[in-house]
Scaffold this active site. Structure first.
Site, PDB file in Angstrom:
ATOM      1  N   TYR A  33      77.439 -15.735 -52.307  1.00  0.00           N
ATOM      2  CA  TYR A  33      77.701 -16.512 -53.509  1.00  0.00           C
ATOM      3  C   TYR A  33      77.296 -15.731 -54.749  1.00  0.00           C
ATOM      4  CZ  TYR A  33      72.722 -17.483 -54.244  1.00  0.00           C
ATOM      5  OH  TYR A  33      71.375 -17.356 -54.498  1.00  0.00           O
ATOM      6  N   GLU A 175      60.059 -10.899 -55.321  1.00  0.00           N
ATOM      7  CA  GLU A 175      60.819 -11.622 -56.345  1.00  0.00           C
ATOM      8  C   GLU A 175      60.457 -13.094 -56.239  1.00  0.00           C
ATOM      9  OE1 GLU A 175      64.951 -10.991 -55.498  1.00  0.00           O
ATOM     10  OE2 GLU A 175      64.812 -11.785 -53.473  1.00  0.00           O
ATOM     11  N   LEU A 199      66.827  -9.010 -54.738  1.00  0.00           N
ATOM     12  CA  LEU A 199      68.205  -9.074 -55.197  1.00  0.00           C
ATOM     13  C   LEU A 199      68.310  -8.320 -56.520  1.00  0.00           C
ATOM     14  CD1 LEU A 199      71.033 -10.483 -54.741  1.00  0.00           C
ATOM     15  CD2 LEU A 199      70.277 -12.061 -56.511  1.00  0.00           C
TER      16      LEU A 199
END
Length: 279
Positions: A33, A175, A199
């Site tokens: 996504y 993260e 990411l």
């Protein structure tokens, strides 16, 4: 329309959309996504998000049902159907539809789009964080639909009265549950490297670029929980919130030591966003 759902050419209000039970997302979370903000019917950083979307799909060998330009045109058309021009634009592709079987289905994937109203965020908001041991798998660099660890960490943060959870593997900060994490220390921006544990966020890339334009040194290197707690400012960046700063982590006050530099960075990011989306 107040909201919009799209699935392989069909669209309607979200609550009226239905998805086939045999879409592989139902059994395997088999898809990728991407998402980003839209202001005044202009989608911010669309080229960068679509590029990452296709790169992630290729990493999982998902056959895309359209080209990059066709997707961009579709999204630009769909956002015009909502009553407000300030939106959150989400899209995903799943591997396809077929009776449950671990082996890949043949043919192109299924394209989903979700649009909902979303006001432009205030970057001056202070947020509270918690730390959570990072138990996710080792493909955090791909925006897959397998987000159960992120969901559980986000719920834990909510129950603690916080807005985000910071993942760490041992001492190393990776993260957040749905953001990238950075620190300011001694006038430098320090951000984790884009290895397989984080990411490579679009908002992260914009933050780095803005810092370089402002002549703020950028260090892309691992940093520890202790370094984060002792930093001048703790920053959290995402496509939906841009760049917020934290006032507390695990109930301990953090940041607040470089307000002028923080304001300089946030103001430049906000100006970039408004300039691009108001054209």
């Amino acid at each position: 329309m107040k909201t919009l759902g799209y699935y392989n050419g069909r669209f309607d209000e979200l609550e009226r959309m239905q998805i086939p039970m045999n879409d592989r997302v139902c059994y395997f979370g088999d898809g990728v996504y991407d998402a980003g903000p839209c202001h005044a019917y202009h989608i911010f950083a669309l080229d960068e998000h679509v590029e990452r979307f296709f790169k992630n799909a290729a990493a999982l060998r998902i056959q895309m049902p359209c080209t990059k330009e066709e997707l961009k045109d579709l999204l630009k058309d769909l956002v015009k159907k909502l009553d407000t021009g300030d939106q959150f634009v989400y899209y995903q592709v799943t591997r396809g539809t077929g009776i449950r079987n671990h082996e890949f289905t043949d043919g192109p994937g299924n394209l989903w789009v979700m649009l909902k109203p979303a006001p432009v965020p205030s970057l001056k908001e202070k947020i509270r964080l918690i730390t959570v041991e990072d138990t996710r798998f080792f493909h955090c660099n791909i925006k897959t639909l397998n987000l159960i660890p992120n969901v559980m960490a986000s719920q834990k943060a909510k129950e603690a009265g916080c807005q985000e959870a910071v993942f760490h593997r041992g001492d190393r900060v990776t993260e957040c549950a749905h953001s990238n994490c950075h620190i300011l220390k001694g006038g430098h921006l320090i951000t984790a490297p884009t290895d397989n544990l984080i990411l490579p966020g679009i908002a992260r890339a914009h933050l780095i670029r803005i810092c370089e334009q402002l002549k703020i040194p950028v260090e892309e290197r691992p940093f520890t929980v202790a370094e984060m707690m002792d930093s001048d400012e703790v920053l959290v960046s995402s496509s939906s919130k841009f760049c917020l700063s934290a006032s507390e982590i695990d109930g301990v006050p953090v940041g607040g030591k470089a307000p002028v530099l923080l304001d300089q960075i946030q103001s430049a990011l906000e100006e970039e966003f408004l300039k691009e989306t108001e054209q």
